[in-house]
Design an enzyme around this catalytic site. Structure first.
Site, short mmCIF file in Angstrom:
data_model
loop_
_atom_site.label_atom_id
_atom_site.label_comp_id
_atom_site.label_asym_id
_atom_site.label_seq_id
_atom_site.Cartn_x
_atom_site.Cartn_y
_atom_site.Cartn_z
N GLU A 1 0.86 -1.18 0.00
CA GLU A 1 0.00 0.00 0.00
C GLU A 1 0.89 1.23 0.00
OE1 GLU A 1 -2.83 2.08 3.24
OE2 GLU A 1 -3.34 -0.02 2.81
N CYS B 1 -2.46 8.44 2.20
CA CYS B 1 -2.06 7.97 0.87
C CYS B 1 -3.09 8.29 -0.21
CB CYS B 1 -1.76 6.47 0.89
SG CYS B 1 -3.14 5.46 1.43
#
Length: 460
Positions: free
Chosen positions: A233, A267
């Site tokens: 990720e 993110c």
């Protein structure tokens, strides 16, 4: 020793002992040993009971855990409370998922060769899990990596970010207090990155869960032992498109939340905003006015909306990117002022150059860039132009516009009239291309941490 400090003012919080190579070997050996002892595996009902007790223990320490997140990670306290609530719910989520976590029947008798047979699959834990986590959600990310491993029966060794280890260490201690034997869940806090790479690439590790930079994640992915799986990720410069049909009275607040939540250190933080030129002036005026009202400062104060960056060098980097964009022709509409070693005034940039770093790379700071467009397909093409792709947004009341953008934006999830940073912990969460590998979200991680075994019986 590792010195842990407050993100906001760099005041010391704690000193913790670090692990050396011998400690890593002990932890890997212990994890491998319990996994190989099939008679010692916990039954699903035992794992459910442990997870339920864990959630109750976390509930009893909710305020403490939230304040710890605010102190070591710099997340404003209201958001840290939300993170803690999500983490508790995530543990319940992993336990709940086990009620429907099953194999399937494989049809036989479809050919003469397959007559008189019955086949079905079961799910088995894949093996030892190495989890390397990030600072920006120091409790909930750990839950996303560790709770699925506990639920499916994988031993897990979790390495927190060096800046935010306390939430992880406390969580692992609560796991043990809830009744899980220590070899099944161990923390690992090395002094440097070399031992973290040794953990990730050890041949005894069957699954790597990595949250962090793309450079490190893809490097580790390339070095995994043969047969090991991974989930990566990373991040990206998340785009949002604002159509001229958007309701400006309703969208400014979610866009600001998407761009400045945790000072942009997310993110999927909204970074690139493409606004139709018919409403660009009105939108920009409203956006700037709201950003200028954001309360920036000490994250442990209850009314703070934007806290610090995690390190002074990150504030240096973000300030450098802002200056570079302005030098390249962008207009500094508001913000950009350094408020402390780690704190920056929330910033809005107008029309940066396409080759400015703010236009091309993830800034991971409290900055959004606004660009004008005339045709929807042009905005979509610009949104899709980067090698990273994660979540995206389209703000529109016109359903045709909304669906055209949703269908054409290169993203793993497109939010219609919601910010790019929206997430629930049971939904799929995945970066495309350079932004990641595999699918996060607690149920999806549980599936990835298991492997199917087919059992076939021949009738006599």
């Amino acid at each position: 020793m590792l010195n842990v400090v407050q993100a906001f003012d760099r005041a010391p919080i704690a000193e913790i002992e670090t692990d050396d190579a011998a400690a890593l070997e002990r932890k890997l050996h212990a994890a491998e040993r319990v996994f190989k002892d099939r008679d010692g595996w916990l039954n699903p009902h035992q794992r459910i009971a442990i997870l339920r007790r864990l959630a109750a223990l976390m509930e009893a320490k909710r305020e403490h855990l939230a304040m710890q997140i605010a102190r070591e990670g710099g997340k404003p306290l209201p958001d840290a409370i939300v993170e803690t609530n999500r983490a508790i719910d995530g543990v319940h989520n992993a336990a709940d998922e086990l009620r429907n976590f099953a194999g399937r029947e494989i049809p036989m008798g479809l050919s003469a060769a397959a007559e008189n047979r019955w086949a079905f699959t079961t799910k088995e834990p894949i093996g030892v899990v190495a989890a390397i986590s990030a600072f920006n959600h120091p409790l909930n990310l750990i839950v996303h990596q560790v709770a699925p491993a506990i639920a499916v029966g994988c031993p897990v060794i979790v390495k927190p970010a060096g800046t935010t280890p306390l939430s992880c260490l406390e969580f692992v201690a609560l796991v043990h207090e809830a009744g899980l034997p220590e070899p099944w869940c161990q923390s690992f806090v090395p002094e440097g990155n070399e031992l973290a790479e040794k953990l990730a690439t050890d041949k005894r590790v069957a699954f790597l869960s990595f949250i962090g930079s793309a450079r490190v994640g893809w490097s580790l992915h390339a070095k995994l032992a043969h047969g090991a799986r991974s989930a990566l990720e990373h991040g990206g410069a998340a785009p949002a498109i604002v159509d001229r049909s958007a309701d400006l009275d309703k969208i400014i607040e979610p866009i600001v939340k998407g761009g400045y939540y945790h000072a942009g250190q997310v993110c999927v933080s909204t970074q690139r905003i493409y606004v139709h030129h018919d409403i660009a002036d009105d939108f920009t005026h409203r956006l700037i006015a709201r950003v200028e009202r954001l309360r920036t400062g000490d994250p442990t104060v209850k009314d703070t909306e934007v806290g610090p960056l995690i390190l002074p060098r990150e504030a240096d980097r973000v300030a450098e990117w802002i200056a570079e964009a302005v030098e390249g022709g962008a207009k500094l509409a508001t913000g950009g002022t350094r408020l402390s070693a780690t704190t920056l005034q929330p910033t809005v940039l107008l029309d940066p150059a396409v080759d400015a770093r703010i236009s091309m790379q993830e800034i991971f700071g409290p900055v959004v860039a606004v660009y004008r467009y005339g045709e929807l397909d042009d905005a979509i093409a610009r949104a899709n132009a980067l090698p990273t792709a994660f979540q995206a947004s389209i703000f529109a009341q016109d359903i045709d516009i909304a669906m055209r953008a949703a269908n054409r934006l290169d993203a793993s999830a497109v939010m219609i009239n919601d910010p790019t940073a929206f997430r629930t912990d049971w939904m799929p969460f995945a970066g495309r291309r350079e932004s990641g590998y595999g699918t996060g979200g607690i149920p999806y991680t549980m599936r990835d941490m298991t492997q199917e075994k087919m059992i076939l019986m021949r009738k006599s």
